[in-house]
Design an enzyme around this catalytic site. Structure first.
Site, PDB file in Angstrom:
ATOM      1  N   GLY A 109      11.054  -6.276   5.019  1.00 14.46           N
ATOM      2  CA  GLY A 109      11.450  -6.908   3.857  1.00 14.46           C
ATOM      3  C   GLY A 109      12.438  -6.089   2.872  1.00 14.46           C
ATOM      4  N   GLU A 112      15.256  -8.208   4.189  1.00 11.43           N
ATOM      5  CA  GLU A 112      14.947  -9.563   3.550  1.00 11.43           C
ATOM      6  C   GLU A 112      15.547  -9.706   2.054  1.00 11.43           C
ATOM      7  OE1 GLU A 112      10.839  -9.684   4.740  1.00 11.43           O
ATOM      8  OE2 GLU A 112      11.425 -11.950   5.300  1.00 11.43           O
TER       9      GLU A 112
HETATM   10  N1  T1G Z   1       5.325   1.351   3.909  1.00 12.18           N
HETATM   11  C1  T1G Z   1       4.452   2.290   3.516  1.00 12.18           C
HETATM   12  N2  T1G Z   1       5.028   3.752   3.994  1.00 12.18           N
HETATM   13  C2  T1G Z   1       5.793   3.757   4.973  1.00 12.18           C
HETATM   14  C3  T1G Z   1       6.654   2.787   5.398  1.00 12.18           C
HETATM   15  C4  T1G Z   1       6.439   1.446   4.744  1.00 12.18           C
HETATM   16  N3  T1G Z   1       7.154   0.482   5.038  1.00 12.18           N
HETATM   17  N4  T1G Z   1       7.708   3.143   6.314  1.00 12.18           N
HETATM   18  C5  T1G Z   1       7.627   4.507   6.447  1.00 12.18           C
HETATM   19  N5  T1G Z   1       6.481   4.916   5.455  1.00 12.18           N
HETATM   20  C6  T1G Z   1       5.961   6.337   5.332  1.00 12.18           C
HETATM   21  C7  T1G Z   1       5.410   6.995   6.619  1.00 12.18           C
HETATM   22  O1  T1G Z   1       4.040   6.506   6.894  1.00 12.18           O
HETATM   23  C8  T1G Z   1       5.513   8.370   6.465  1.00 12.18           C
HETATM   24  O2  T1G Z   1       4.410   8.555   5.639  1.00 12.18           O
HETATM   25  C9  T1G Z   1       6.961   8.576   5.791  1.00 12.18           C
HETATM   26  O3  T1G Z   1       7.013   7.071   5.013  1.00 12.18           O
HETATM   27  C10 T1G Z   1       8.216   8.872   6.398  1.00 12.18           C
HETATM   28  O4  T1G Z   1       7.910   7.899   7.781  1.00 12.18           O
HETATM   29  C11 T1G Z   1       7.330  -8.843   4.145  1.00 12.18           C
HETATM   30  C12 T1G Z   1       5.911  -7.736   5.742  1.00 12.18           C
HETATM   31  C13 T1G Z   1      11.805   3.906   7.750  1.00 12.18           C
HETATM   32  C14 T1G Z   1      12.786   4.120   9.911  1.00 12.18           C
HETATM   33  O5  T1G Z   1       8.044  -1.571   9.868  1.00 12.18           O
HETATM   34  O6  T1G Z   1      10.478   2.634  10.580  1.00 12.18           O
HETATM   35  O7  T1G Z   1       8.346  -5.478   5.526  1.00 12.18           O
HETATM   36  O8  T1G Z   1       3.344  10.462   6.745  1.00 12.18           O
HETATM   37  O9  T1G Z   1       8.123   9.722   9.440  1.00 12.18           O
HETATM   38  O10 T1G Z   1      11.016   8.985  10.819  1.00 12.18           O
HETATM   39  O11 T1G Z   1       8.770  -9.328   6.002  1.00 12.18           O
HETATM   40  O12 T1G Z   1       9.376   5.024   8.669  1.00 12.18           O
HETATM   41  O13 T1G Z   1       5.102  11.057   5.047  1.00 12.18           O
HETATM   42  O14 T1G Z   1       2.771  10.241   4.319  1.00 12.18           O
HETATM   43  O15 T1G Z   1       8.622   7.181   9.660  1.00 12.18           O
HETATM   44  O16 T1G Z   1      12.182   9.008   8.634  1.00 12.18           O
HETATM   45  C15 T1G Z   1       8.460  -3.461   8.013  1.00 12.18           C
HETATM   46  C16 T1G Z   1       8.731   1.100   9.067  1.00 12.18           C
HETATM   47  C17 T1G Z   1       7.247  -3.429   7.148  1.00 12.18           C
HETATM   48  C18 T1G Z   1       9.704   0.055   8.838  1.00 12.18           C
HETATM   49  C19 T1G Z   1      11.767   5.973   8.577  1.00 12.18           C
HETATM   50  N6  T1G Z   1       9.226  -2.293   7.995  1.00 12.18           N
HETATM   51  N7  T1G Z   1       9.172   2.589   9.022  1.00 12.18           N
HETATM   52  O17 T1G Z   1      11.671   7.142   9.511  1.00 12.18           O
HETATM   53  O18 T1G Z   1      10.184   8.776   8.395  1.00 12.18           O
HETATM   54  S1  T1G Z   1       6.638  -4.871   7.034  1.00 12.18           S
HETATM   55  C20 T1G Z   1       8.998  -1.151   8.861  1.00 12.18           C
HETATM   56  C21 T1G Z   1      10.009   2.879   9.817  1.00 12.18           C
HETATM   57  C22 T1G Z   1       7.555  -5.911   6.051  1.00 12.18           C
HETATM   58  C23 T1G Z   1       8.061  -8.166   5.193  1.00 12.18           C
HETATM   59  C24 T1G Z   1       7.215  -7.293   6.084  1.00 12.18           C
HETATM   60  C25 T1G Z   1      10.363   4.517   9.510  1.00 12.18           C
HETATM   61  C26 T1G Z   1      11.629   4.643   8.854  1.00 12.18           C
HETATM   62  P1  T1G Z   1       3.928  10.228   5.569  1.00 12.18           P
HETATM   63  P2  T1G Z   1       8.739   8.420   9.056  1.00 12.18           P
HETATM   64  P3  T1G Z   1      11.276   8.586   9.285  1.00 12.18           P
END
Ligand code: T1G
Length: 708
Positions: A109, A112
Site C-alpha cells: 500500500g 500504491e
Molecule cells: N504492518 C504492521 N506492522 C508492520 C508492517 C506492516 N505492514 N511491516 C512491519 N511491521 C512491524 C513488524 O511486525 C515489526 O514489529 C516492525 O514493524 C519492524 O519490522 C492494500 C494489503 C518494512 C522491510 O508486506 O517487509 O499493503 O516486531 O522487523 O527488518 O495493497 O517490515 O517491532 O513489534 O521487519 O526494518 C504490504 C512488510 C502489506 C511489508 C522493514 N507490505 N514489512 O523491515 O523491520 S499488505 C509488506 C516488511 C498491503 C495493500 C496491501 C519489513 C520492512 P515489532 P521488521 P525491518
C-alpha cells in the site's frame, strides 16, 4: 489476528513550506497505513485543495521508511474507513500536483500511495515493491491497475508475482519513479522536485492515464506467459492467479471497472485462510526473536567468528558467516583435515556459481575473510566460536576444553550438536554461562532456521548475542530448551513414527508422500529420508534403542532397507529407486515386498487409508508433540513451533505452521482424532496435557501466543 496490542500513536502532519504543503506520515516503526494515517492523508489532500497558497503537495515518511504498506495488524479485524483504495483515488484526484518522495521502504500500500501520486522521486537505499502475494493477498489499493499502466503488464506481473523489492535505480529503469535524488535527504530532494514542477507549471499527472498497456499484444503475451508459469509454481496458493486476472482486467476493462474487479479479488484473498496463515507466519518470525533473554540483555559485539570442524556442517556454517560479512577462522585437527575443510567451503561456493547464483568475484571476496588454522590459539580474538565436530560427547568436551583455554573472556562458545546434552558440555569447562547451542540445519548456508538452544546456566546476553547473530545471518532464530531433538527434530521423530505406523498398517510410502505433498509440503517423509540419507535416522534409532520403551510400537521397515545399504539417493535406492544421477525416484516393488513381509511378521492385516486419513494422523501427531514441546517449556510459545516447522521442516507457510493450522482445524477435532487413534495404540496416542487443557477451556494456541 493481532499478536501485538501496543497502543498506536500515528500522526499525519501537514505544514506549508512556501507554496508546498508537506505531508509527513509518522507511525512508528514503519509508517504502516492504519486508519489514522489513511484519514490523515485524505484530510491533508482536502486541506491542500482549499488553500490557495498551496501550489503542490509533497508526501514524505518520518523515520527510516516512506510507508511499509497497509497495517498488517488490521487484517482479520473489522474494516475501518477510509479504505485505502479511496485514499489513493483521493490523492490521484487532487487538483494540484502531488509528489511522493520515497526513502526506505515503499511497499504494498505504500507504493500504491506513491503510484496514486502524480510524481515520484526516490533516494538511494530505498526499496520498492508489491509484496502482497507473500501475505496471501494482492495489491488492493489500485496497485494492479496503476502499476500495469505505468510500467506495463510484464514488469508489473514480475513485481507482483515475486513480491521482490527493487532499488532506486531499477525503480527508475522500470518507470516506477521519475527521479533518483542526488542526496539521501529525501525531504529536500522532494521539495526541490516540487519547486521545479511548480516552476514549469506541471499539471497533476494521473497514473490511471499512463499508456503502459497500449501495446495490447505485448500485454496479452505477458499475461499468457504468467498464467503458464504460475499455475504449477504456486501450487495451492490463491492470490497469484488472481493477480494475473487483475492485470488482465487492467488490459481489457476501463480503469473504474478494473478497480472494482481488483477490489472483489482482494477481498476474496483477505478472507482466505491462506492470508491468515501467511500473516501469522510474518509476525511469528519476528516474535520469535523476542525471548526473556533478548528483552533483558544486549548482544555482545560480533565481528569475528571461529568454526571448529570443516565437515559438511562446519563448511556450511562458515559460508553462512562469510555471506553475512563476518571474518571466519576454521580450526581443524591437522593440515589435511583443514585442507579438506577449505575445499568443502569452496565446494559450496562453486555449487552456487555452477547454478549461476554467484560470481567468481563474490566467492573470492568472501574467501578473503576466511582463515584456517590447526591451533586453537588462532581463536584468541573470536567473539563467537561454533563447534561443529563429530557427534560424540567426548570429542565435543575435548574441543570445549581447548576453547576454554584459548578463547578470550566473554567469547560466546556454541555447539552445533543435534541432540547431545548441552548442559553437560557447559559443565565440563570453567565458563558454563558462556555456552549454548546453535543448531543449524543442513545446508547451513541455505536453511533459515537456527535453533538457539538455551541451557539453564547460560547468561542472558549470550542468548541475546545468538539472536543477534541469527539476524546478521538473515536466519530465523528460535529459542529452544534442552531436550533430545530440541523443538524440530523432537517433533519430526514423532510425526515420522506416525507415518511409519500408517505404512505398516497398509498405506504405501508412496501414497503417504503424495498425501503429504498435496497438503503443501515440498516433499513427503520418505522422499526426505532418501534425500538426507536413511543412515542418519538409522544411527539415531540405534542410539535411542537403549532407552526406547519396550512397549512402544516399533516399525522395522526403515531398518530393513538400511541393513541392505539402501540409504536413498546417495546409494541409488532407498524407499525409491533412482536412475543414474536422478533426483526424482521411482516406487520400488522390492520395497513394497519388504513392507508386506514386515506386515506379516508384525501380524498386521493391511488396511486401506484415504489421503485425508493419512494427513489427519500425520498432523495429529505433529500437533500433539508440538503441544508437548510448549507444555514442557522447550518452546516458549506455539508460534515458536510454527516458525521452526516452517523454516526448518518444509511446513507450508500459507498454513501458518502446525499450531496455527490446528487452531483453524479446531483443537477439539484434533483431540477427538487423537482419542480415536488411541483405541489402537494408547501408548503412542497420549493426548498432550496442554491440548486437553485448551480444549477443556475452549481456548486455542493463539491465546498462548498473546499471553507470553
Ligand atoms: N504492518 C504492521 N506492522 C508492520 C508492517 C506492516 N505492514 N511491516 C512491519 N511491521 C512491524 C513488524 O511486525 C515489526 O514489529 C516492525 O514493524 C519492524 O519490522 C492494500 C494489503 C518494512 C522491510 O508486506 O517487509 O499493503 O516486531 O522487523 O527488518 O495493497 O517490515 O517491532 O513489534 O521487519 O526494518 C504490504 C512488510 C502489506 C511489508 C522493514 N507490505 N514489512 O523491515 O523491520 S499488505 C509488506 C516488511 C498491503 C495493500 C496491501 C519489513 C520492512 P515489532 P521488521 P525491518
Amino acid at each position: 489476528m493481532t499478536l501485538l496490542s501496543a497502543p498506536e500513536s500515528a500522526t499525519v502532519e501537514h505544514e506549508l513550506r512556501g507554496n508546498i504543503l508537506v505531508v509527513t506520515i509518522d507511525h512508528a516503526p514503519v509508517n504502516a497505513l492504519n486508519s489514522v494515517v489513511r484519514r490523515g492523508l485524505i484530510e491533508a489532500i482536502d486541506a491542500a485543495e482549499v488553500n490557495p497558497s498551496v501550489r503542490a503537495v509533497l508526501i514524505v515518511g518520518a523515520g527510516r521508511n516512506f510507508i511499509a504498506g497497509a497495517d498488517i495488524r488490521e487484517f482479520g479485524m473489522p474494516a475501518q474507513p477510509p479504505a485505502l483504495p479511496d485514499v489513493c483515488n483521493r490523492i490521484e484526484a487532487c487538483g494540484k500536483p502531488v509528489v511522493a518522495a520515497i526513502h526506505g521502504a515503499a511497499l504494498g500500500g505504500g507504493l500504491e500511495v506513491a503510484l496514486a501520486s502524480h510524481y515520484r522521486i526516490v533516494v538511494e537505499g530505498a526499496k520498492l515493491g508489491l509484496p502482497e502475494v507473500q501475505l496471501g493477498l494482492l495489491p488492493g489499493a489500485g496497485g494492479t491497475q496503476r502499476a500495469t499502466r505505468l510500467v506495463g503488464a510484464e514488469s508489473a506481473l514480475s513485481l507482483m508475482l515475486s513480491g521482490r523489492h527493487v532499488d532506486a535505480q531499477e525503480a527508475l529503469r522500470l518507470g516506477l519513479v521519475d527521479r533518483v535524488g542526488q542526496s539521501a535527504d529525501v525531504l529536500n530532494e522532494g521539495l526541490a522536485y516540487a519547486h521545479e514542477l511548480i516552476a514549469t507549471q506541471a499539471a497533476p499527472r494521473r497514473t490511471r492515464d499512463a499508456r503502459g498497456l497500449a501495446d495490447q499484444q505485448a500485454s496479452a503475451t505477458a499475461i499468457a506467459a504468467a498464467r503458464a508459469n504460475t499455475q504449477k509454481k504456486t501450487r495451492g496458493l490463491l492470490s497469484p492467479m488472481k493477480i494475473i486476472d487483475c492485470v488482465a482486467a487492467a488490459a481489457n476493462l476501463s480503469f473504474e471497472e478494473g478497480l472494482r474487479f481488483e477490489r472483489e479479488q482482494f477481498l476474496e484473498c483477505a478472507d482466505s485462510p491462506q492470508r491468515a496463515g501467511l500473516v501469522h507466519a510474518f509476525f511469528a518470525e519476528r516474535e520469535v526473536q523476542k525471548s526473556p533473554e533478548t528483552r533483558a540483555a544486549r548482544s555482545r559485539p560480533i565481528r569475528s567468528v571461529g568454526v571448529v570442524g570443516g565437515g559438511t556442517m562446519g563448511a556450511g556454517i562458515a559460508v553462512a558467516l562469510l555471506d553475512a560479512g563476518l571474518s571466519v577462522t576454521m580450526i581443524e585437527r591437522d593440515g589435511d583435515a583443514l585442507q579438506r575443510g577449505r575445499a568443502h567451503v569452496e565446494k559450496v561456493y562453486d555449487g552456487l556459481i555452477g547454478k549461476g547464483r554467484l560470481t567468481q568475484e563474490t566467492k573470492a571476496r568472501a574467501l578473503q575473510c576466511f582463515h584456517g588454522d590447526t591451533s586453537y590459539d588462532a581463536l584468541a580474538d573470536a567473539d563467537i566460536v561454533i563447534e561443529a565436530v563429530f557427534e560424540d560427547m567426548a570429542v565435543k568436551k575435548a574441543v570445549f576444553t581447548e576453547l576454554d583455554r584459548a578463547c578470550k573472556q566473554g567469547a560466546v562458545l556454541a555447539t552445533n550438536t543435534s541432540y547431545l546434552d548441552i548442559d553437560e558440555i557447559a559443565a565440563s569447562i570453567s565458563r558454563p554461562h558462556d555456552v549454548l547451542g546453535l543448531h543449524f540445519f543442513s545446508p547451513a548456508n541455505i536453511m533459515k532456521l537456527l535453533e538457539v538452544v538455551v541451557p539453564p546456566r547460560v547468561s542472558a546476553d549470550v542468548v541475546a548475542t545468538a539472536f543477534d547473530l541469527a539476524k546478521k545471518l538473515r536466519k530465523v532464530g528460535v529459542r529452544a530448551g534442552v531436550c533430545d531433538g530440541f523443538i524440530g527434530n523432537r517433533m519430526l521423530a514423532v510425526y515420522r513414527a506416525a507415518a511409519d505406523h500408517l505404512m505398516e498398517d497398509g498405506a504405501s510410502p508412496y501414497q503417504i508422500d503424495k498425501a503429504v505433498r498435496d497438503f503443501g509440503f515440498p516433499m513427503g517423509p520418505y522422499q526426505v529420508i532418501d534425500l538426507a540419507g536413511g543412515d542418519i535416522g538409522w544411527a539415531a534409532r540405534k542410539r535411542r534403542a537403549l532407552t526406547r520403551d519396550p512397549h512402544a510400537r516399533y516399525v522395522r521397515i526403515s531398518d530393513e532397507l538400511c541393513e541392505r545399504g539402501w540409504f536413498g539417493q546417495k546409494t541409488g535406492r532407498g524407499f525409491y529407486r533412482y536412475d543414474e544421477g536422478a533426483r526424482i525416484g521411482k516406487p520400488d516393488p522390492e520395497v513394497e515386498l519388504i513392507i508386506a513381509t514386515e506386515r506379516e511378521r508384525a501380524g498386521v492385516a493391511p488396511r486401506v487409508f484415504s489421503d485425508e486419513q493419512i494427513v489427519r494422523r500425520y498432523m495429529a501427531a505433529m500437533i500433539n508433540e508440538g503441544a508437548n514441546v510448549v507444555h514442557d517449556g522447550i518452546a516458549l510459545r506455539p508460534l515458536d513451533v510454527d516458525a521452526t516447522l516452517i523454516h526448518g521442516f518444509g511446513f507450508p507457510r500459507y498454513r501458518g505452521g502446525p499450531m496455527h493450522y490446528a487452531d483453524t482445524f479446531g483443537l477439539d477435532s484434533v483431540l477427538a482424532d487423537i482419542r480415536e487413534f488411541a483405541k489402537d495404540d494408547p501408548l503412542f496416542w497420549r493426548a498432550s496435557p496442554l491440548l486437553v487443557e485448551l480444549v477443556a477451556r475452549g481456548a486455542n494456541f493463539a491465546s498462548l501466543n498473546r499471553a507470553a
